[in-house]
Write an enzyme that holds these catalytic residues in place. Structure first.
Site, PDB file in Angstrom:
ATOM      1  CE  LYS A 171      -4.110  -1.989   0.151  1.00 40.05           C
ATOM      2  NZ  LYS A 171      -5.093  -1.826  -0.917  1.00 40.05           N
ATOM      3  CD  GLU A 193     -10.039   3.833   0.834  1.00 38.11           C
ATOM      4  OE1 GLU A 193      -9.979   5.054   0.650  1.00 38.11           O
ATOM      5  OE2 GLU A 193      -9.253   3.011   0.283  1.00 38.11           O
ATOM      6  CB  SER A 232      -0.146  -8.024  -1.411  1.00 38.20           C
ATOM      7  OG  SER A 232      -0.990  -8.874  -0.660  1.00 38.20           O
TER       8      SER A 232
HETATM    9  C1  LIG Z   1      -1.663  -6.998   2.343  1.00 40.45           C
HETATM   10  C2  LIG Z   1      -2.802  -6.648   1.477  1.00 40.45           C
HETATM   11  N1  LIG Z   1      -2.936  -7.260   0.283  1.00 40.45           N
HETATM   12  C3  LIG Z   1      -3.956  -6.980  -0.549  1.00 40.45           C
HETATM   13  C4  LIG Z   1      -4.937  -6.058  -0.206  1.00 40.45           C
HETATM   14  C5  LIG Z   1      -6.060  -5.824  -1.161  1.00 40.45           C
HETATM   15  O1  LIG Z   1      -5.978  -4.604  -1.825  1.00 40.45           O
HETATM   16  P1  LIG Z   1      -5.656  -4.526  -3.360  1.00 40.45           P
HETATM   17  O2  LIG Z   1      -6.560  -5.479  -4.048  1.00 40.45           O
HETATM   18  O3  LIG Z   1      -5.942  -3.107  -3.708  1.00 40.45           O
HETATM   19  O4  LIG Z   1      -4.230  -4.885  -3.551  1.00 40.45           O
HETATM   20  C6  LIG Z   1      -4.845  -5.393   1.020  1.00 40.45           C
HETATM   21  C7  LIG Z   1      -5.859  -4.413   1.421  1.00 40.45           C
HETATM   22  O5  LIG Z   1      -5.883  -3.889   2.497  1.00 40.45           O
HETATM   23  C8  LIG Z   1      -3.756  -5.694   1.886  1.00 40.45           C
HETATM   24  O6  LIG Z   1      -3.614  -5.108   3.078  1.00 40.45           O
END
Ligand SMILES: Cc1ncc(COP(=O)(O)O)c(C=O)c1O
Length: 409
Positions: free
Chosen positions: A106, A128, A394
């Site tokens: 993020k 948000e 992620s």
């Molecule tokens: C670690 C992590 N991965 C994925 C996401 C999902 O978001 P996005 O689909 O925008 O990557 C989030 C959302 O808070 C997250 O904290």
């Protein structure tokens, strides 16, 4: 870093008759800027500012400098040899966004948007958050750049992501718990939009590739550093591109960031993994692309989940960051064009993959990222040994420990 003009136009851009220079925010029939008249000028000003600064040398140098020295990029590409061996089949690599400052992808986006807010002369930002990762990353960028920050969070998420609430407060931001409706991410966005509409001097730092133009393209561009690095790293490690790129999809920012630099590599299969929750019934999952249909949500035309009366449906996922009834418009375009495939992973499968990575590689993944891992668990055993799967990891799972521990009790 943000200069995309040196590479060929992507499928998405080719679908836009005017081409990249005058990108209108439409991905085929998806996207656009469907906002009430009170917000139209505010959103247009952000689009103009982004257009002005995205390729400006000073802005890019500052963005790159923060990515290197504050975020800690580049993140490693890790060959998960133990996991690959245990599953059999393909060779699995993890793009380690969990190693970013604050523990998730993020921050790549929040530092970009906060810098843009500063360039626009803004002093106050809002955001948000679902899992709290975007909220923490926004709070940290606000502290770094001297901006006042308020984060809106569904009461359900405040409860299951306590640690991140405390982190946001520690970083100097106010956290507002939103109790309306399902008290989740959708309601947090609703509330942030309401506040923004009442005070257009605020800059709204949106946390995914959702919302009106320019957010889907702006967030994708800031997050594309993930795929650019991964593409270079896998070529260095293997001398070729991967067969699969897998990433979880909430709003879709980590997936878009990973996919975008591979878009023109037709031999690379792009796979987005949606939260299948407890089952296919409405309210049991948050798989907008798999079970939804196109419609308008939060300023953009894209796939979303609605009930029989046409109202936005309640959603469920074990992971707070995937618990959203909509998805970024570029993913809708990629689904319909066939360039990407979207599948679902259940809560139970994600939890099993979470535990597997902990034990096999000594890495505690976020529950969101565990959805992408679980897809590799399904896919890998059926693949030949010379296949390569690249997974966007992620984020890290520290934020999920309390929830998982409570579930075990
Ligand atoms: C670690 C992590 N991965 C994925 C996401 C999902 O978001 P996005 O689909 O925008 O990557 C989030 C959302 O808070 C997250 O904290």
């Amino acid at each position: 870093m943000l200069n995309e003009t040196s590479r060929p136009a992507t499928e998405t851009e080719k679908a836009t008759p005017a081409g990249p220079a005058a990108f209108s925010g439409h991905f085929g029939r998806f996207g656009g800027s469907h906002v009430p008249p009170e917000l139209a000028a505010t959103v247009a000003a952000i689009a103009a500012a982004y257009e002005r600064y995205k390729d400006e040398a000073g802005f890019r140098a500052e963005f790159d400098c923060y990515l290197t020295h504050w975020v800690g990029r580049e993140t490693p590409l890790f060959h998960a040899a133990n996991l690959s061996r245990e599953l059999g089949g393909a060779k699995i690599y993890l793009k380690r966004e969990d190693l970013n400052h604050l523990g998730a992808h993020k921050v790549n986006n929040t530092i970009g948007q906060a810098l843009l807010a500063k360039r626009m002369g803004k002093t106050r930002i809002i955001a948000e958050t679902g899992a709290g990762q975007h909220g923490v990353a926004t709070a940290a960028a606000a502290a770094l750049l001297g901006l006042e920050c308020t984060v809106y969070m569904g009461a359900l998420d405040v409860d299951r992501q306590r640690l991140n609430v405390e982190r946001m407060r520690m970083l100097g931001s106010a956290v507002v718990s939103v109790t309306s409706g399902g008290a989740g991410l959708k309601e947090a966005v609703d509330e942030a939009l309401r506040v923004w509409m009442a005070d257009p001097d605020i800059f709204y730092v949106i946390g995914s590739v959702v919302g009106p133009h320019p957010y889907p393209v702006m967030v994708r561009d800031f997050q594309s550093v993930i795929g650019r690095e991964a593409r270079r790293q896998i070529l260095a490690a293997e001398g070729r591109l991967p067969d699969y790129c897998l990433a979880c999809v909430g709003g879709g920012s980590n997936a878009m960031g990973l996919f975008h630099p591979f878009m023109e590599d037709s031999e690379v299969k792009l796979m987005g993994v949606e939260p299948g929750g407890r089952g296919a019934g409405l309210g049991e999952h948050a798989a907008s692309l798999t079970h939804g249909a196109p419609g308008l949500l939060h300023g953009s035309f894209s796939y979303l989940l609605r009930d029989a009366a046409g109202e936005v449906a309640p959603v469920h996922s074990i992971s707070a960051g995937l618990d959203y009834p909509g998805v970024g418009p570029e993913h809708s375009f990629l689904k319909e064009s066939g360039r990407a495939e979207y599948v679902t992973i259940s809560d139970a499968e994600a939890l099993a993959a979470f535990r597997l990575l902990c034990r096999s590689e000594g890495i505690i993944p976020a529950l969101e990222s565990s959805h992408a891992l679980a897809q590799a668990v399904k896919l890998s055993p059926g693949l030949p040994g010379d296949n390569i799967i690249l997974i966007g990891l992620s984020g890290r799972g520290d934020k999920d420990m309390a929830q998982i521990t409570a579930m075990q009790a």
